[in-house]
Design a protein around this motif. Structure first.
Motif, PDB file in Angstrom:
ATOM      1  N   THR A  10       0.861  -1.178   0.000  1.00 39.11           N
ATOM      2  CA  THR A  10       0.000   0.000   0.000  1.00 39.11           C
ATOM      3  C   THR A  10       0.902   1.233   0.000  1.00 39.11           C
ATOM      4  O   THR A  10       2.123   1.119  -0.043  1.00 39.11           O
ATOM      5  CB  THR A  10      -0.909   0.025   1.248  1.00 39.11           C
ATOM      6  OG1 THR A  10      -0.114   0.329   2.402  1.00 39.11           O
ATOM      7  CG2 THR A  10      -1.621  -1.301   1.450  1.00 39.11           C
ATOM      8  N   THR A  11       0.298   2.396   0.094  1.00 36.51           N
ATOM      9  CA  THR A  11       1.102   3.613   0.197  1.00 36.51           C
ATOM     10  C   THR A  11       1.753   3.735   1.575  1.00 36.51           C
ATOM     11  O   THR A  11       2.619   4.588   1.768  1.00 36.51           O
ATOM     12  CB  THR A  11       0.240   4.862  -0.055  1.00 36.51           C
ATOM     13  OG1 THR A  11      -0.838   4.889   0.886  1.00 36.51           O
ATOM     14  CG2 THR A  11      -0.316   4.861  -1.473  1.00 36.51           C
ATOM     15  N   GLU A  12       1.358   2.860   2.512  1.00 34.05           N
ATOM     16  CA  GLU A  12       1.866   2.934   3.891  1.00 34.05           C
ATOM     17  C   GLU A  12       2.820   1.805   4.257  1.00 34.05           C
ATOM     18  O   GLU A  12       3.720   1.994   5.066  1.00 34.05           O
ATOM     19  CB  GLU A  12       0.686   2.937   4.866  1.00 34.05           C
ATOM     20  CG  GLU A  12      -0.233   4.125   4.673  1.00 34.05           C
ATOM     21  CD  GLU A  12      -1.587   3.961   5.334  1.00 34.05           C
ATOM     22  OE1 GLU A  12      -2.248   4.993   5.544  1.00 34.05           O
ATOM     23  OE2 GLU A  12      -1.990   2.818   5.631  1.00 34.05           O
TER      24      GLU A  12
END
Length: 196
Positions: A10-12
């Motif tokens: 994910t972006t995280e």
């Protein structure tokens, strides 16, 4: 051998996880948090699971996303490795002591998600480099992804490290019991519903 590999980006977080349910308790864990690594190692060792994990997360924010997403990946790994769940015992429960701490963990690979996390920590907000509130987040994510009913209760304890470590050790042993094969019913599903 009941094995699974999970990748989640994910972006995280960027996570790769490999699990062997029928392992020997070997582990290679790199979550980004030294204390969380220690807890996942306890889980693997005491559950006799082989666990490999690399999580690259946005720890400059905090460890919330990493801990939650590792819980998701570990839950998915068990769901994938157990498949249709034929032959498993389904239930597992342990009361485990660690010095002054005493913890109960009981779970059911029921296909239904529920978490009761009844663990009050003393006033410390961190244990090692990890916020104690993230312990609940990990188990909530695991329960959702694995579709298990999970009860965790602190019976006694004052030392935060001991309490959390007892939780993870008990969790490992309870999961191992629930995943173990019932030789008398190895080809049957442990449910009258015909599905778990």
């Amino acid at each position: 051998m009941r094995k699974s590999q999970i990748s989640r980006k994910t972006t995280e977080t960027d996570i790769t996880l490999a699990l062997n349910v029928d392992g020997k308790g070997a582990y290679d864990v790199k979550s980004g948090s030294f204390f969380f690594d220690h807890m996942l190692e306890q889980f693997a060792k005491h559950g006799s699971f082989d666990l490999s994990l690399v999580c690259v997360g946005d720890k400059e924010v905090d460890f919330h996303h990493s801990v939650e997403d590792v819980g998701i990946c570990l839950g998915k790994a068990f769901a994938e490795a157990l498949g249709d769940k034929k032959g498993i015992r389904r239930y597992g429960d342990v009361i485990l002591p660690m010095d002054e701490a005493l913890v109960l963990v009981a779970l059911d690979f029921s296909g239904r998600t529920y978490l009761n996390f009844d663990v009050a920590f003393p006033d410390e907000y961190k244990v090692g480099d990890l916020d104690t509130e993230l312990i609940n987040e990990f188990f909530a994510a695991f329960a959702r992804a694995a579709e298990v009913t999970l009860h965790i209760k602190k019976l006694y304890g004052t030392n935060v490290h001991h309490i959390v470590e007892a939780v993870f050790k008990a969790f490992g042993r309870a999961v191992a019991e629930a995943c173990s094969v019932d030789a008398k019913n190895a080809d049957r599903l442990p449910s009258t519903k015909g599905i778990l």
